[in-house]
Design a protein around this motif. Structure first.
Motif, PDB file in Angstrom:
ATOM      1  N   ALA A  77       0.925  -1.246  -0.109  1.00  0.00           N
ATOM      2  CA  ALA A  77       0.084  -0.018  -0.197  1.00  0.00           C
ATOM      3  C   ALA A  77       1.140   1.242   0.076  1.00  0.00           C
ATOM      4  N   THR A  78       0.576   2.146  -1.045  1.00  0.00           N
ATOM      5  CA  THR A  78       1.384   3.545  -0.879  1.00  0.00           C
ATOM      6  C   THR A  78       0.251   4.641  -0.943  1.00  0.00           C
ATOM      7  N   ARG A  79       0.622   5.617  -0.337  1.00  0.00           N
ATOM      8  CA  ARG A  79      -0.204   6.621  -0.175  1.00  0.00           C
ATOM      9  C   ARG A  79       0.711   8.153  -0.360  1.00  0.00           C
ATOM     10  N   TRP A  80      -0.113   9.212  -1.107  1.00  0.00           N
ATOM     11  CA  TRP A  80       0.917  10.455  -1.062  1.00  0.00           C
ATOM     12  C   TRP A  80      -0.234  11.510  -1.079  1.00  0.00           C
ATOM     13  N   GLY A  81       0.246  12.854  -0.838  1.00  0.00           N
ATOM     14  CA  GLY A  81      -0.716  13.952  -0.480  1.00  0.00           C
ATOM     15  C   GLY A  81      -0.052  14.772  -1.331  1.00  0.00           C
ATOM     16  N   ASN A  82      -0.861  15.990  -1.446  1.00  0.00           N
ATOM     17  CA  ASN A  82      -0.360  17.160  -2.082  1.00  0.00           C
ATOM     18  C   ASN A  82       1.030  17.816  -1.673  1.00  0.00           C
ATOM     19  N   GLY A  83       2.213  18.058  -2.445  1.00  0.00           N
ATOM     20  CA  GLY A  83       3.320  18.448  -2.174  1.00  0.00           C
ATOM     21  C   GLY A  83       4.206  17.360  -1.764  1.00  0.00           C
ATOM     22  N   ASP A  84       3.915  15.980  -1.522  1.00  0.00           N
ATOM     23  CA  ASP A  84       4.629  14.935  -1.406  1.00  0.00           C
ATOM     24  C   ASP A  84       5.563  14.424  -2.599  1.00  0.00           C
ATOM     25  N   LYS A  85       6.769  13.939  -2.163  1.00  0.00           N
ATOM     26  CA  LYS A  85       7.465  13.422  -3.355  1.00  0.00           C
ATOM     27  C   LYS A  85       7.085  11.956  -3.216  1.00  0.00           C
ATOM     28  N   ALA A  86       6.569  11.520  -4.553  1.00  0.00           N
ATOM     29  CA  ALA A  86       5.972  10.299  -4.668  1.00  0.00           C
ATOM     30  C   ALA A  86       6.354   9.759  -6.114  1.00  0.00           C
ATOM     31  N   ASP A  87       6.335   8.275  -6.396  1.00  0.00           N
ATOM     32  CA  ASP A  87       6.684   7.704  -7.699  1.00  0.00           C
ATOM     33  C   ASP A  87       5.047   7.436  -8.206  1.00  0.00           C
ATOM     34  N   VAL A  88       4.594   8.275  -9.009  1.00  0.00           N
ATOM     35  CA  VAL A  88       3.151   7.990  -9.119  1.00  0.00           C
ATOM     36  C   VAL A  88       3.043   7.369 -10.617  1.00  0.00           C
ATOM     37  N   GLU A  89       4.114   7.498 -11.425  1.00  0.00           N
ATOM     38  CA  GLU A  89       3.841   6.815 -12.847  1.00  0.00           C
ATOM     39  C   GLU A  89       5.108   7.009 -13.503  1.00  0.00           C
ATOM     40  N   THR A  90       5.973   7.913 -13.291  1.00  0.00           N
ATOM     41  CA  THR A  90       7.212   7.991 -14.088  1.00  0.00           C
ATOM     42  C   THR A  90       8.255   7.225 -13.889  1.00  0.00           C
ATOM     43  N   GLY A  91       8.240   6.402 -12.475  1.00  0.00           N
ATOM     44  CA  GLY A  91       9.504   5.656 -12.268  1.00  0.00           C
ATOM     45  C   GLY A  91      10.506   6.198 -11.431  1.00  0.00           C
ATOM     46  N   LEU A  92      10.097   7.445 -11.201  1.00  0.00           N
ATOM     47  CA  LEU A  92      11.135   8.568 -10.184  1.00  0.00           C
ATOM     48  C   LEU A  92      10.082   9.211  -9.378  1.00  0.00           C
ATOM     49  N   ASP A  93      10.803   9.317  -8.202  1.00  0.00           N
ATOM     50  CA  ASP A  93       9.991  10.027  -7.039  1.00  0.00           C
ATOM     51  C   ASP A  93       9.998  11.680  -7.524  1.00  0.00           C
ATOM     52  N   ASP A  94       9.128  12.241  -7.363  1.00  0.00           N
ATOM     53  CA  ASP A  94       9.115  13.786  -7.662  1.00  0.00           C
ATOM     54  C   ASP A  94       7.851  14.294  -7.043  1.00  0.00           C
ATOM     55  N   VAL A  95       7.683  15.822  -6.886  1.00  0.00           N
ATOM     56  CA  VAL A  95       6.720  16.333  -6.500  1.00  0.00           C
ATOM     57  C   VAL A  95       5.336  16.144  -6.801  1.00  0.00           C
TER      58      VAL A  95
END
Length: 209
Positions: A77-95
């Motif tokens: 399970a992975t969660r993220w919020g506005n302004g977080d650094k997260a890997d949502v689709e690109t394969g890299l963590d980003d804001v």
């Protein structure tokens, strides 16, 4: 800034709508289990969706159905919020400028997210128009009742995974949700699971319940 494949217009809009975003606070809610309403019968016109953390309101039963799994052991399970650094689709963590979550196991996953800033109908139409322009993907706007405008995008990813994403505008809130499954899974099964999952997500976010 992380940008999903077909939400570029919304990501650019976020810069104009406001800067200085902070991480979304964690909240505790009781999980919501909605009745099995078909997506085409979802009364989206009367729904008002909050741009707040919602992942804890999604039930284990909804997750099991979305992942086609009897158990959730081994699911990440992975969660993220506005302004977080997260890997949502690109394969890299980003804001990121959205609030969302993903549950994944092997090639199967269920995800959902809301854009963190209000979205106009014009911005939403631009996203819908862009949704069918990606290699391996087809988009349909007919037979989808998931806000106005709304779209269902079906993709075969480079690793063979099938993914169905449904998204739409509810008032000023842009909601996206998706289910991914191994390539051997029938396309209709992935679509039906995605539709049912998105109904659960919309009900979890609905403030008029």
């Amino acid at each position: 800034m992380a940008v999903r494949g077909w939400v570029l217009g919304l990501a650019v809009a976020s810069l104009a709508l406001g800067a200085g975003c902070s991480s979304a606070p964690k909240q505790s809610h009781t999980a919501v289990t909605a009745s099995p309403t078909p997506i085409e019968r979802l009364n989206t016109g009367s729904m008002r969706l909050a741009q707040t953390p919602f992942c804890s309101r999604l039930s284990d039963a909804a997750l099991r159905d979305a992942l086609a799994s009897k158990k959730l052991s081994g699911v990440k399970a992975t969660r993220w919020g506005n302004g977080d650094k997260a890997d949502v689709e690109t394969g890299l963590d980003d804001v990121v400028h959205e609030i969302g979550c993903r549950w994944s196991h092997d090639q199967s996953s269920a995800s959902a997210w809301v854009f963190a800033r209000s979205t106009t109908a014009q911005q939403a139409q631009a996203v819908v128009a862009d949704s069918g322009r990606h290699r391996g993907c087809r988009a349909a706007t007919t037979g989808v009742s998931f806000g106005s405008p709304s779209v269902r995008q079906a993709c075969r990813l480079s690793d063979g995974t099938r993914r169905v994403r449904v998204a739409g505008l509810f008032g000023a809130t842009w909601l996206s949700c998706e289910v991914a499954a191994p390539g051997a899974t029938p396309a209709r099964d992935v679509r039906e699971r995605a539709d049912a999952w998105c109904v659960q997500v919309a009900n979890a976010l609905n403030t008029t319940r």
